[in-house]
Design a protein around this motif. Structure first.
Motif, PDB file in Angstrom:
ATOM      1  N   UNK A   2      36.108   3.294  29.255  1.00 10.51           N
ATOM      2  CA  UNK A   2      34.932   2.551  28.810  1.00 10.51           C
ATOM      3  C   UNK A   2      34.648   2.875  27.350  1.00 10.51           C
ATOM      4  N   UNK A   3      34.449   1.815  26.546  1.00 13.82           N
ATOM      5  CA  UNK A   3      34.218   1.969  25.122  1.00 13.82           C
ATOM      6  C   UNK A   3      32.963   1.194  24.738  1.00 13.82           C
ATOM      7  N   UNK A   4      32.109   1.821  23.937  1.00 12.25           N
ATOM      8  CA  UNK A   4      30.936   1.146  23.409  1.00 12.25           C
ATOM      9  C   UNK A   4      31.164   0.862  21.928  1.00 12.25           C
ATOM     10  N   UNK A   5      30.990  -0.391  21.567  1.00 11.77           N
ATOM     11  CA  UNK A   5      31.123  -0.815  20.174  1.00 11.77           C
ATOM     12  C   UNK A   5      29.695  -1.018  19.661  1.00 11.77           C
ATOM     13  N   UNK A  35      37.576  -6.031  11.990  1.00 12.92           N
ATOM     14  CA  UNK A  35      37.975  -4.731  11.450  1.00 12.92           C
ATOM     15  C   UNK A  35      37.035  -3.634  11.936  1.00 12.92           C
ATOM     16  N   UNK A  36      35.766  -3.937  11.982  1.00 12.47           N
ATOM     17  CA  UNK A  36      34.774  -2.977  12.459  1.00 12.47           C
ATOM     18  C   UNK A  36      34.983  -2.659  13.937  1.00 12.47           C
ATOM     19  N   UNK A  37      35.255  -3.682  14.733  1.00 14.28           N
ATOM     20  CA  UNK A  37      35.536  -3.474  16.164  1.00 14.28           C
ATOM     21  C   UNK A  37      36.779  -2.600  16.319  1.00 14.28           C
ATOM     22  N   UNK A  38      37.822  -2.904  15.575  1.00 12.23           N
ATOM     23  CA  UNK A  38      39.058  -2.096  15.636  1.00 12.23           C
ATOM     24  C   UNK A  38      38.768  -0.636  15.308  1.00 12.23           C
ATOM     25  N   UNK A  39      37.979  -0.410  14.275  1.00  9.91           N
ATOM     26  CA  UNK A  39      37.630   0.949  13.865  1.00  9.91           C
ATOM     27  C   UNK A  39      36.944   1.702  15.006  1.00  9.91           C
ATOM     28  N   UNK A  40      35.961   1.066  15.642  1.00 10.16           N
ATOM     29  CA  UNK A  40      35.220   1.723  16.721  1.00 10.16           C
ATOM     30  C   UNK A  40      36.110   1.960  17.950  1.00 10.16           C
ATOM     31  N   UNK A  41      36.997   1.036  18.238  1.00  8.52           N
ATOM     32  CA  UNK A  41      37.918   1.212  19.375  1.00  8.52           C
ATOM     33  C   UNK A  41      38.902   2.342  19.072  1.00  8.52           C
ATOM     34  N   UNK A  42      39.470   2.361  17.871  1.00  7.05           N
ATOM     35  CA  UNK A  42      40.425   3.414  17.496  1.00  7.05           C
ATOM     36  C   UNK A  42      39.767   4.786  17.481  1.00  7.05           C
ATOM     37  N   UNK A  43      38.486   4.839  17.121  1.00  8.99           N
ATOM     38  CA  UNK A  43      37.767   6.116  17.081  1.00  8.99           C
ATOM     39  C   UNK A  43      37.687   6.780  18.456  1.00  8.99           C
ATOM     40  N   UNK A  44      37.815   5.994  19.517  1.00  4.10           N
ATOM     41  CA  UNK A  44      37.794   6.532  20.887  1.00  4.10           C
ATOM     42  C   UNK A  44      39.153   7.078  21.314  1.00  4.10           C
ATOM     43  N   UNK A  45      40.151   6.895  20.460  1.00  6.15           N
ATOM     44  CA  UNK A  45      41.509   7.383  20.709  1.00  6.15           C
ATOM     45  C   UNK A  45      42.048   6.983  22.090  1.00  6.15           C
ATOM     46  N   UNK A  46      42.045   5.671  22.396  1.00  6.85           N
ATOM     47  CA  UNK A  46      42.568   5.233  23.693  1.00  6.85           C
ATOM     48  C   UNK A  46      44.090   5.291  23.702  1.00  6.85           C
ATOM     49  N   UNK A  97      36.751 -12.812  20.329  1.00 10.49           N
ATOM     50  CA  UNK A  97      36.670 -11.977  19.123  1.00 10.49           C
ATOM     51  C   UNK A  97      36.983 -10.513  19.439  1.00 10.49           C
ATOM     52  N   UNK A  98      36.406  -9.993  20.527  1.00 12.28           N
ATOM     53  CA  UNK A  98      36.603  -8.574  20.868  1.00 12.28           C
ATOM     54  C   UNK A  98      38.016  -8.316  21.381  1.00 12.28           C
ATOM     55  N   UNK A  99      38.535  -9.174  22.244  1.00  7.45           N
ATOM     56  CA  UNK A  99      39.877  -8.931  22.798  1.00  7.45           C
ATOM     57  C   UNK A  99      40.958  -9.091  21.733  1.00  7.45           C
ATOM     58  N   UNK A 100      40.767 -10.000  20.789  1.00  6.11           N
ATOM     59  CA  UNK A 100      41.724 -10.118  19.687  1.00  6.11           C
ATOM     60  C   UNK A 100      41.717  -8.852  18.833  1.00  6.11           C
ATOM     61  N   UNK A 101      40.526  -8.320  18.562  1.00  6.77           N
ATOM     62  CA  UNK A 101      40.414  -7.121  17.730  1.00  6.77           C
ATOM     63  C   UNK A 101      41.003  -5.890  18.415  1.00  6.77           C
ATOM     64  N   UNK A 102      40.892  -5.812  19.740  1.00  4.12           N
ATOM     65  CA  UNK A 102      41.373  -4.645  20.485  1.00  4.12           C
ATOM     66  C   UNK A 102      42.870  -4.704  20.789  1.00  4.12           C
ATOM     67  N   UNK A 103      43.478  -5.843  20.538  1.00  2.74           N
ATOM     68  CA  UNK A 103      44.910  -6.011  20.806  1.00  2.74           C
ATOM     69  C   UNK A 103      45.718  -5.049  19.933  1.00  2.74           C
TER      70      UNK A 103
END
Length: 136
Positions: A2-5, A35-46, A97-103
């Motif tokens: 689970x990730x919170x953006x 880019x912001x979404x990607x940053x927050x997702x990457x910060x969770x180190x999935x 928008x979110x699923x494209x950024x998290x790809x």
């Protein structure tokens, strides 16, 4: 996982076209949001899910308009985050928008997503919560 953006959700914008080159492009606000979404997702180190079907559950928490903020009857629902959004933009545009950024970060390709649960709720704390699970 689970990730919170922690930024306000933004719907996927329609592509723009350059009249001179006839090429499609994405507006700069949408590019910055992704880019912001990607940053927050990457910060969770999935850990990247390379293959297999996925189930995705997403809740979009959207800041309410003044009309709803001024209603005393809506105050408790806003605090509890139980008031559904029944206005545009469409939920699938937020999802895209979110699923494209998290790809490439959460999963190799968004084509792996086989099951989706989504909801839009009003909140005084705008954000997106995404949960991804591998399906067996």
């Amino acid at each position: 996982m689970k990730i919170t953006i922690p930024i306000a959700p933004k719907p996927q914008a329609r592509p723009r076209f350059n009249s001179f080159s006839k090429r499609a492009y994405e507006d700069s606000a949408m590019t910055a949001y992704k880019k912001s979404v990607k940053y927050h997702v990457m910060a969770c180190k999935p850990s990247l899910i390379e293959s297999g079907s996925l189930g995705v559950s997403i809740t979009f928490y959207i800041y309410p308009p003044k009309k709803i903020l001024s209603k005393k009857s809506a105050a408790q629902d806003l605090e509890n985050e139980t008031l559904y959004v029944d206005k545009k933009p469409d939920i699938d545009n937020y999802f895209k928008a979110v699923t494209d950024a998290a790809e490439g970060i959460l999963y190799k390709n968004d084509g792996q997503i086989a099951v989706v649960t989504m909801q839009k709720l009003y909140s005084l704390n705008p954000r997106t919560e995404i949960e991804v699970e591998e399906l067996k």
